[in-house]
Design an enzyme around this catalytic site. Sequence first.
Site, PDB file in Angstrom:
ATOM      1  N   HIS A 189      11.925 -25.135  10.517  1.00  0.00           N
ATOM      2  CA  HIS A 189      11.343 -25.258  11.854  1.00  0.00           C
ATOM      3  C   HIS A 189       9.855 -24.957  11.762  1.00  0.00           C
ATOM      4  O   HIS A 189       9.461 -23.891  11.295  1.00  0.00           O
ATOM      5  CB  HIS A 189      12.004 -24.305  12.851  1.00  0.00           C
ATOM      6  CG  HIS A 189      11.420 -24.408  14.228  1.00  0.00           C
ATOM      7  ND1 HIS A 189      11.898 -25.298  15.168  1.00  0.00           N
ATOM      8  CD2 HIS A 189      10.369 -23.756  14.816  1.00  0.00           C
ATOM      9  CE1 HIS A 189      11.174 -25.184  16.271  1.00  0.00           C
ATOM     10  NE2 HIS A 189      10.253 -24.261  16.084  1.00  0.00           N
ATOM     11  N   CYS A 190       9.030 -25.906  12.178  1.00  0.00           N
ATOM     12  CA  CYS A 190       7.582 -25.760  12.080  1.00  0.00           C
ATOM     13  C   CYS A 190       7.015 -25.355  13.434  1.00  0.00           C
ATOM     14  O   CYS A 190       7.071 -26.129  14.398  1.00  0.00           O
ATOM     15  CB  CYS A 190       6.948 -27.074  11.607  1.00  0.00           C
ATOM     16  SG  CYS A 190       5.163 -26.982  11.397  1.00  0.00           S
ATOM     17  N   GLY A 191       6.466 -24.139  13.496  1.00  0.00           N
ATOM     18  CA  GLY A 191       5.876 -23.664  14.738  1.00  0.00           C
ATOM     19  C   GLY A 191       4.647 -24.453  15.142  1.00  0.00           C
ATOM     20  O   GLY A 191       4.359 -24.627  16.335  1.00  0.00           O
ATOM     21  N   ASN A 194       6.008 -27.304  16.858  1.00  0.00           N
ATOM     22  CA  ASN A 194       6.988 -26.958  17.888  1.00  0.00           C
ATOM     23  C   ASN A 194       8.210 -27.866  17.756  1.00  0.00           C
ATOM     24  O   ASN A 194       8.789 -28.326  18.750  1.00  0.00           O
ATOM     25  CB  ASN A 194       6.373 -27.083  19.283  1.00  0.00           C
ATOM     26  CG  ASN A 194       7.240 -26.439  20.359  1.00  0.00           C
ATOM     27  OD1 ASN A 194       8.002 -25.512  20.076  1.00  0.00           O
ATOM     28  ND2 ASN A 194       7.123 -26.928  21.575  1.00  0.00           N
ATOM     29  N   ASN A 195       8.594 -28.123  16.515  1.00  0.00           N
ATOM     30  CA  ASN A 195       9.685 -29.050  16.251  1.00  0.00           C
ATOM     31  C   ASN A 195      10.291 -28.727  14.894  1.00  0.00           C
ATOM     32  O   ASN A 195       9.643 -28.125  14.039  1.00  0.00           O
ATOM     33  CB  ASN A 195       9.160 -30.486  16.253  1.00  0.00           C
ATOM     34  CG  ASN A 195      10.267 -31.520  16.392  1.00  0.00           C
ATOM     35  OD1 ASN A 195      11.427 -31.183  16.630  1.00  0.00           O
ATOM     36  ND2 ASN A 195       9.920 -32.787  16.236  1.00  0.00           N
TER      37      ASN A 195
END
Length: 392
Positions: A189-191, A194-195
């Site tokens: 999950h890549c902050g 946001n996805n």
Amino acid sequence: MAVQWVLVCHGLVTLLVVVSFLCGQWPIFQGTFIERIHFFLTSGAYDYFLRFVGAVFGSKCSNAVLSVEYYCCDRPNPILQIFYLGILSMTYYFIVKSSFAYIPGYYLSGIHRYTSLLAVAVGILLFLLTSFSDPGTINSANVSQYLSAYPYDNIIYAEKECSTCKIQKPARSKHCSICDRCVARFDHHCGWMNNCIGERNTRYFMAFLLWHFLLCLYGTVAIGLVLAGRLKELRVVYILTVYYGIENSFLGLAPHVAQWLLGSYNTLILIAVFLAIVGMLLAGFFGYHAKLCLTNTTTNETFKWQEYMSWQRKLNEAKASAAALRASISGMSSDRKPLLSKWRAFFQRSPLQDGQIVQNNVYDKGFVHNVVEVIYPLSSRPSFTRPKLKPT
């Protein structure tokens, strides 16, 4: 001269903080002060802050801080997306303000005013594609297709049901606790986006990393050419050698040229250093993910394999210890055996070497196939949605 040294120290401290924050957990920095700085920046400072807030303002304020942490770190939110857009826009603004006055110049043509804007626009487009594309959400309508596309290897993936979604979990998938959904071929999950990064948008994520590395490289080289052009146009080297009598050599001129550049174009130099540091970090991050893509592995699977191999290693050690204990017990009750030569004992194979642990990745189908699977995901192919014919 004091201002120049302040700028140099500022750049070195910035480099240390950025490297420690992003790379401090790497094995190469284990046991070093960079690892300790990383721990302080990522968890130690926050723990001290929570204790301070609780001691000074009470438990209500510390609970409020924890609520903000939950929103920022455990739920989908656009904070880092806004932060990225802010960094990109402010950096480009400072580049325009500080360097466009010298373009066209001695080494750069006026077209770079427009190509730089186009390059930034492409970077934002890739950012939006990665942020708002479907990473490969698994639901009851497509779970059967994903089960066929990714068979279980019965090593790190076995048949099980997602306790949250109440559907069978295909191999290589994971339920993201932040997005609250199961994602096919889950990577992480890549902050910043946001996805989740998964089966359908890994290609956009890789393109984003590569393009932003090239963007930083382009900016660094362009600023370097702007500064080199100013040196040429103002004939700085000629003035230093002819009027000030400085030796016309690299070692003789370099300190004076650097001092002149820091005094006259410190903003451009700081931007170039910033772009170079970010570019190196992006290159390392892209290289890591490129290696994963070439071997058809994900970040999630890397951790799973580490856990599996660690467990197997401990199991082999336990078996070897048990075998050695049985041998010693049987040796005590049997006749005395002849002593083994020290040289033979030295070259004798260790019991642990007999059970070497090999990572058997059944999803690695070769360099070409792995790359094609990232660029052209299985779920986007016509055969994915085509119903499977049952044998008669």
